[in-house]
Design an enzyme around this catalytic site. Structure first.
Site, mmCIF file in Angstrom:
data_model
loop_
_atom_site.group_PDB
_atom_site.id
_atom_site.type_symbol
_atom_site.label_atom_id
_atom_site.label_comp_id
_atom_site.label_asym_id
_atom_site.label_seq_id
_atom_site.Cartn_x
_atom_site.Cartn_y
_atom_site.Cartn_z
ATOM 1 N N ARG A 194 0.980 -1.232 0.066
ATOM 2 C CA ARG A 194 -0.113 -0.062 0.020
ATOM 3 C C ARG A 194 0.882 1.295 -0.036
ATOM 4 N NH1 ARG A 194 -2.591 1.158 5.502
ATOM 5 N NH2 ARG A 194 -1.293 2.811 5.317
ATOM 6 N N HIS B 97 -3.751 4.742 4.533
ATOM 7 C CA HIS B 97 -5.112 3.665 4.478
ATOM 8 C C HIS B 97 -6.174 4.444 3.629
ATOM 9 C CE1 HIS B 97 -8.339 1.378 5.733
ATOM 10 N NE2 HIS B 97 -9.090 2.249 6.402
ATOM 11 N N TYR C 257 2.891 5.826 11.818
ATOM 12 C CA TYR C 257 3.261 4.536 12.338
ATOM 13 C C TYR C 257 4.390 3.875 11.195
ATOM 14 C CZ TYR C 257 -0.940 3.857 9.003
ATOM 15 O OH TYR C 257 -1.589 3.720 7.862
#
Lengths: 381, 326
Positions: A278, A282, A291
């Site tokens: 990815r 998100h 993160y």
């Protein structure tokens, strides 16, 4: 109609003879990984038949470029307040396009929310996807795709739906397959296990695609499970599981086509774990830098699915820079036209929230609908 | 015409549906050769085959979810959850998908499924086998929740649910599965959904109920009649959406209302009915609306369940209270 005995009871397994004093191996498995084009665009494995045809490869390339162009535009629309929260498919174009290209028209796709590349190939329009993320249910009323499911937001909840779709196909003796696309995060959910389990027991025409993009929002693949691969979760259910390089569109297209062919002809289900990454957040509401180490993302750029196929096509002398520029311009124009349609879509009537709840509006709801109508522009009073 | 129990009427309706429509499929846990733990599906697999009447693994999420997939493909799935106490894993599927599919696709896909489950207390069952949590489903837009209270209504309402184009939660009051027998004609005739059934005419007080409590309520009406009080009894039957017009019409006549349900009181379906009366029927009320319900406690294990479940005596007392008020 399918024969009754093809719905196996699964009770024909005989236990191994009891032995004392020594342990016997009663089950074993291996997970294969396939890649045709490596990240440098070099042939790592002899290309499958379809990939010998320039036209087929170009079609995959075009579909990936269109998907990425769409994706960039969608994020720009969100940033300028013209779209709601949007889930990007950046970096995962091959895993979606390979699936869409392998499927037959009569198959049914049950997507999660990063499968635009597959949906576009199956007739879902870019305008519809924009409408969906733009907060309008009409974006799930696919005009050119009657049976595919809309995007599924609650994780893995569509896996049981795929079982039902596949069961209906098998019951009716149809040569059709249900394809359920999920993410790595979905493989931690019970819905997924329940679906994979019964797909094996009933030998359903069902292919699970696990788009392993390494992150379930902020939880890394390593933190999600101790399992070496996600593909092996299928083995526990008695169905084949395998990995492909999910950034190699040739591998995805080939292995999904193989799985579909098997399932279509009564050979049962399969799970394909597509290893991808990815590249974006998100969703547009997320900030992955909180993160995820930036150097990890930088490191992943070299595996980009579009650059890889471009390198191969260029090396074969079959794709010039001018052609590439023209393709990008063409995709921009297509996306711009879709955005224009999206922005020009007439407003939806507020009463529509009542009009598709049931086939016929129950009497009990008529007063509420009338009350909404009488609110006019002022909203819920 | 055969005299059938409620559970036999369920079986008859399932058989009729399987007989007349090849798109009907029936599945759940132990519903095949075993015929279901209450025998609601007895003999169906032998008659209609393992493809259309199948046992599933212990996977409640799957049972509800696969029904949605089947329904989207045009089948008419009738799934059984063995006890309502095990229905909760399906809530996600029912709320997030079954109830929403038509709306979110603007009618492109829809969900003609039925999820059946036996529910309610009073049979000395183990823990988790006795609750009445119908209000959880009655809160969900896009859904129908239907509860039969007699063999005739079980047959007719189940057929209606199966052939309804939208999802239906069909809750079967298991305490009265075998309580009474009734002549049921296997004529394939469905009863209407979304309407109450007036079980007894009366003029002094309206008793509103559904499911197994219908029996206590009718008993209460008998006892009230012996004391010269004329009670009208309404079986709501479809608790989502509620036919409040019939209830309001009755209360306009009697001026008094007692709502009876087994489920806990707070936010129960009775609260919705009382709210409807407050909004639309206040001026016809001679007395405050009374609710006779389960308590807002955990449903006790069976040693105490008779103390939890409403009794006809409690209903009579509540009815008299409405008569004393004015």
């Amino acid at each position: 109609m399918a024969r009754a005995d093809s719905f196996a009871d699964g009770n024909s397994i005989t236990p191994p003879p009891r032995q004392f004093g020594q342990a016997r191996r009663v089950a074993h498995f291996e997970i294969k990984y396939l890649q045709y084009l490596n990240h440098l665009g070099e042939v790592a494995e002899e290309l499958p038949e379809f990939a010998q045809e320039r036209g087929q490869l170009l079609a995959l390339y075009r579909a990936m470029v269109l998907t990425r162009t769409f994706d960039k535009k969608a994020i720009a629309l969100q940033r300028t307040g013209k779209l709601g929260t949007y889930a990007s498919s950046l970096g995962q174009e091959a895993a979606a396009v390979g699936v869409g290209a392998a499927m037959a028209k009569q198959d049914v796709l049950l997507p999660a929310y990063r499968e635009y590349g597959a949906q576009f190939l199956r007739g879902v329009s870019m305008t519809e996807i924009l409408l969906y993320w733009g907060g309008d249910e009409r974006g799930m009323n696919y005009g050119a795709q009657a049976e595919d499911f809309p995007i599924c937001v609650p994780i893995a909840t569509h896996a049981p739906h795929a079982v039902g779709v596949a069961y209906a196909m098998k019951l009716r003796g149809q040569a059709r397959v249900a394809v359920c696309a999920l993410g790595d995060g979905a493989t931690s959910k019970g819905d997924f296990y329940e679906a994979v389990n019964i797909a094996g027991a009933w030998q359903l025409p069902l292919v699970f695609i696990v788009n392993n993009n390494q992150w379930a929002i902020s939880v890394s693949r390593a933190a999600q499970t101790r399992a070496e691969t996600l593909a092996q979760k299928a083995i526990a259910a008695g169905i084949p599981g395998e990995q492909v390089d999910g950034n190699d569109v040739i591998a995805v297209r080939e292995r999904v086509a193989q799985a579909l062919d098997t399932a279509r002809h009564g050979g049962g289900p399969r799970l394909i774990e597509a290893l991808t990454y990815r590249m974006g957040d998100h969703t547009t509401a997320d900030d992955a830098s909180r993160y995820r180490p930036g150097d990890e993302v930088e490191q992943q750029r070299q595996y980009d699915p579009i650059a890889r196929l471009h390198k191969y096509l260029a090396r074969c002398g079959e794709w010039s820079q001018q052609q590439d520029d023209a393709l990008y311009a063409e995709c921009e124009a297509k996306v711009d036209a879709a955005v224009k349609d999206y922005l020009a879509t007439p407003a939806v009537a507020p009463e529509s929230m009542f009009d598709y709840l049931y086939e016929k509006l129950p009497v009990a709801l008529r007063t509420q609908r009338e009350s909404l109508s009488s609110q006019g522009e002022s909203g819920n009073g | 015409m055969a005299e059938l129990t409620l559970v036999e009427a369920v079986n008859l309706a399932l058989a009729r549906a399987l007989e007349i429509d090849p798109d009907v499929v029936v599945f759940g846990e132990d519903i095949g050769i075993n015929g279901g733990v209450f025998r609601a599906t007895l003999g169906l697999q032998a008659r209609y085959g393992k493809e259309r009447v199948m046992d599933t693994p212990l996977s409640e999420t799957l049972i509800a979810g696969m029904a949605i997939g089947m329904a989207a493909q045009g089948l008419k799935p009738v799934a059984e959850i063995q006890f309502m106490g095990f229905i909760y894993p399906t809530l996600d599927q029912i709320l997030s998908h079954a109830a929403r599919l038509r709306n979110r696709t603007r009618g492109r896909l829809h969900c003609p499924m039925v999820l059946r489950a036996p529910y309610g207390g009073g049979i000395h069952a183990p823990e988790h086998h006795s609750e009445s949590t119908e209000a959880l489903f009655a809160h969900i837009p896009g859904l129908r929740v239907v509860i039969p209270s007699s063999p005739l209504r079980a047959y007719g309402l189940l057929l209606a649910a199966i052939f309804d184009p939208d999802p239906v939660i069909f809750l079967e009051p298991k305490r009265i599965y075998r309580m009474v027998k009734e002549a049921v004609a296997d004529d394939g005739q469905a009863l209407p959904l979304d309407v109450c059934f007036r079980l007894r005419d009366g003029s002094d007080v309206t008793l509103v109920t559904w499911g197994a409590m219908t029996h206590e309520t009718l008993q209460a009406a008998d006892r009230l009649a012996q004391e010269g009080i004329s009670a009208e009894v309404i079986d709501v039957a479809t608790i989502k959406p509620i036919d409040s017009a019939t209830i309001l019409e009755s209360v306009a006549k009697t001026g008094r209302c007692v709502i009876v349900h087994e489920a806990a009181r707070a936010c129960g379906v009775g609260a919705e009915i009382a709210a409807q009366l407050a909004e639309h029927g206040l001026m016809s009320l001679y007395a405050p609306v009374q609710r006779v319900t389960g308590y807002d406690t955990i449903m006790p294990l069976f040693r105490l369940e008779q103390h939890y479940l409403p009794t006809s005596a409690r209903i009579v007392t509540a009815a008299k209270r409405t008569l004393e008020a004015a």
